[in-house]
Every structure is written in structure tokens, then in C-alpha cells.
Design a protein around this motif. Structure first.
Motif, mmCIF file in Angstrom:
data_model
loop_
_atom_site.group_PDB
_atom_site.id
_atom_site.type_symbol
_atom_site.label_atom_id
_atom_site.label_comp_id
_atom_site.label_asym_id
_atom_site.label_seq_id
_atom_site.Cartn_x
_atom_site.Cartn_y
_atom_site.Cartn_z
ATOM 1 N N THR A 77 0.799 -1.220 0.000
ATOM 2 C CA THR A 77 0.000 0.000 0.000
ATOM 3 C C THR A 77 0.834 1.273 0.000
ATOM 4 N N ALA A 78 0.202 2.351 -0.413
ATOM 5 C CA ALA A 78 0.848 3.664 -0.388
ATOM 6 C C ALA A 78 0.834 4.262 1.016
ATOM 7 N N ARG A 79 0.074 3.681 1.923
ATOM 8 C CA ARG A 79 0.001 4.195 3.295
ATOM 9 C C ARG A 79 1.276 3.813 4.024
ATOM 10 N N ALA A 80 2.211 4.762 4.083
ATOM 11 C CA ALA A 80 3.548 4.467 4.607
ATOM 12 C C ALA A 80 3.760 4.893 6.060
ATOM 13 N N GLU A 81 2.764 5.499 6.680
ATOM 14 C CA GLU A 81 2.950 5.953 8.056
ATOM 15 C C GLU A 81 3.165 4.763 8.984
ATOM 16 N N LEU A 82 4.003 4.967 9.988
ATOM 17 C CA LEU A 82 4.337 3.883 10.901
ATOM 18 C C LEU A 82 3.099 3.317 11.594
ATOM 19 N N ARG A 83 2.143 4.177 11.921
ATOM 20 C CA ARG A 83 0.954 3.668 12.611
ATOM 21 C C ARG A 83 0.137 2.754 11.688
ATOM 22 N N ASP A 84 0.158 3.046 10.373
ATOM 23 C CA ASP A 84 -0.533 2.167 9.421
ATOM 24 C C ASP A 84 0.186 0.824 9.321
ATOM 25 N N ARG A 85 1.503 0.864 9.301
ATOM 26 C CA ARG A 85 2.273 -0.376 9.267
ATOM 27 C C ARG A 85 1.982 -1.207 10.512
ATOM 28 N N GLU A 123 4.711 -16.332 13.411
ATOM 29 C CA GLU A 123 4.643 -15.386 14.537
ATOM 30 C C GLU A 123 5.979 -14.697 14.755
ATOM 31 N N GLU A 124 7.072 -15.411 14.492
ATOM 32 C CA GLU A 124 8.390 -14.786 14.603
ATOM 33 C C GLU A 124 8.538 -13.660 13.575
ATOM 34 N N LEU A 125 8.052 -13.885 12.367
ATOM 35 C CA LEU A 125 8.059 -12.846 11.326
ATOM 36 C C LEU A 125 7.306 -11.601 11.808
ATOM 37 N N ARG A 126 6.125 -11.820 12.371
ATOM 38 C CA ARG A 126 5.311 -10.702 12.852
ATOM 39 C C ARG A 126 6.041 -9.967 13.986
ATOM 40 N N ARG A 127 6.650 -10.720 14.900
ATOM 41 C CA ARG A 127 7.399 -10.085 16.002
ATOM 42 C C ARG A 127 8.553 -9.243 15.469
ATOM 43 N N GLU A 128 9.248 -9.776 14.455
ATOM 44 C CA GLU A 128 10.363 -9.024 13.851
ATOM 45 C C GLU A 128 9.863 -7.710 13.258
ATOM 46 N N LYS A 129 8.734 -7.758 12.544
ATOM 47 C CA LYS A 129 8.185 -6.532 11.936
ATOM 48 C C LYS A 129 7.773 -5.533 13.007
ATOM 49 N N LEU A 130 7.135 -6.013 14.073
ATOM 50 C CA LEU A 130 6.743 -5.105 15.152
ATOM 51 C C LEU A 130 7.971 -4.496 15.822
ATOM 52 N N SER A 131 9.016 -5.288 15.984
ATOM 53 C CA SER A 131 10.253 -4.788 16.580
ATOM 54 C C SER A 131 10.881 -3.707 15.698
ATOM 55 N N GLU A 132 10.890 -3.945 14.375
ATOM 56 C CA GLU A 132 11.403 -2.940 13.433
ATOM 57 C C GLU A 132 10.610 -1.642 13.549
ATOM 58 N N LEU A 133 9.285 -1.774 13.643
ATOM 59 C CA LEU A 133 8.436 -0.586 13.746
ATOM 60 C C LEU A 133 8.684 0.171 15.042
ATOM 61 N N ARG A 134 8.828 -0.560 16.149
ATOM 62 C CA ARG A 134 9.123 0.099 17.427
ATOM 63 C C ARG A 134 10.438 0.855 17.340
ATOM 64 N N SER A 135 11.422 0.223 16.720
ATOM 65 C CA SER A 135 12.728 0.870 16.560
ATOM 66 C C SER A 135 12.610 2.153 15.751
ATOM 67 N N MET A 136 11.836 2.111 14.673
ATOM 68 C CA MET A 136 11.628 3.315 13.841
ATOM 69 C C MET A 136 10.895 4.400 14.632
ATOM 70 N N LEU A 137 9.913 4.005 15.407
ATOM 71 C CA LEU A 137 9.172 4.968 16.209
ATOM 72 C C LEU A 137 10.072 5.626 17.252
ATOM 73 N N ASP A 138 10.950 4.830 17.842
ATOM 74 C CA ASP A 138 11.870 5.360 18.853
ATOM 75 C C ASP A 138 12.836 6.387 18.271
ATOM 76 N N HIS A 139 13.116 6.268 16.973
ATOM 77 C CA HIS A 139 14.081 7.173 16.330
ATOM 78 C C HIS A 139 13.427 8.367 15.662
ATOM 79 N N GLU A 140 12.126 8.509 15.811
ATOM 80 C CA GLU A 140 11.435 9.662 15.207
ATOM 81 C C GLU A 140 11.546 10.878 16.103
#
Length: 140
Positions: A77-85, A123-140
């Protein structure tokens, strides 16, 4: 592949078929639900912003249905905002690809995803994606 934009469906289909994958297309949410229920694909590439039944609702319906809940969903999707991810992964998606994307990278991503899901790592894949998103949010 569920996307209301024909050029995106074509781009995905051409690149996935070039790598030996079969592709089923649907131009809207209801048709996508019907196709997923009838054909039980290995993975669903799902656009979020579609008229009528959007990708969020399609994902919810697929994941609520015992016959389709195990099909991995990749939001495209074009919805690239972290909250959408985060919403996509929270709903049960296993990955989130933002448009524009490199279509050549799509088949290897799908192949890797399917290998990991087959190996029991969904589930490990999903956890990895959530971890990546948390990391991105922390760096905003």
C-alpha cells in the motif's frame, strides 16, 4: 493479489509469474475474499486503500474465517505511516510493503516469506516486523 489499481496488479503478476509463481488477481475487496476462499492461495498481497471494502476489513475477514486464517497476508500500500504499518501487523499481517516498491524484489520477498511460514516462523516474522516498527518509532 487484491488491488484496485490494474497497473499494480499487472506489475506484480508479471514479476511473480517470471519467477514461476501462479497469481490470482482481484480488483476489489469482495472479489478478493471470494478468490481467497475459493482458491486458498499461499499468500495474499493486499492493498489497503480500496473503495468499498478496504484492505483492513478484508484482512479481518480472512483472519476470522477458519478456512483462510492461515494464509499469510502482506499489505501492499501507499500508506507508509508507521501507525498504518503497525495496524497491518497488529491485525495479523506478516509484512507491509509500501508503494512505490521495487517489483523485482517482490518474488524473492514472497518466496522467503513462504519458506519461513512453512518452517513455522509466522509469529516470529510478525514479532520481527513489530520490533522494526518500534525501533523506527523510537528514532522519530
Amino acid at each position: 493479489m487484491i488491488d484496485d489499481e490494474a497497473p499494480i496488479r499487472l506489475l506484480c503478476r508479471v514479476n511473480l509469474e517470471a519467477e514461476g509463481m501462479d497469481v490470482i488477481e482481484a480488483a476489489d475487496g469482495p472479489a478478493g475474499l471470494d478468490a481467497a476462499r475459493a482458491d486458498r492461495p499461499d499468500v495474499v498481497l493486499l492493498d489497503v486503500m480500496m473503495p468499498g471494502l478496504d484492505g483492513w476489513r478484508v484482512a479481518e475477514e480472512l483472519l476470522d474465517d477458519p478456512d483462510t486464517r492461515k494464509i499469510p497476508i502482506v499489505f501492499l500500500t501507499a500508506r507508509a505511516e508507521l501507525r498504518d504499518r503497525a495496524r497491518g501487523i497488529d491485525l495479523g499481517g506478516v509484512d507491509y510493503i509500501t508503494k512505490p516498491f521495487n517489483p523485482v524484489e517482490l518474488a524473492p520477498l514472497v518466496r522467503d516469506l513462504l519458506e519461513r511460514v512453512d518452517a513455522g516462523e509466522r509469529e516470529e516474522l510478525r514479532r520481527e516486523k513489530l520490533s522494526e516498527l518500534r525501533s523506527m518509532l523510537d528514532h522519530e
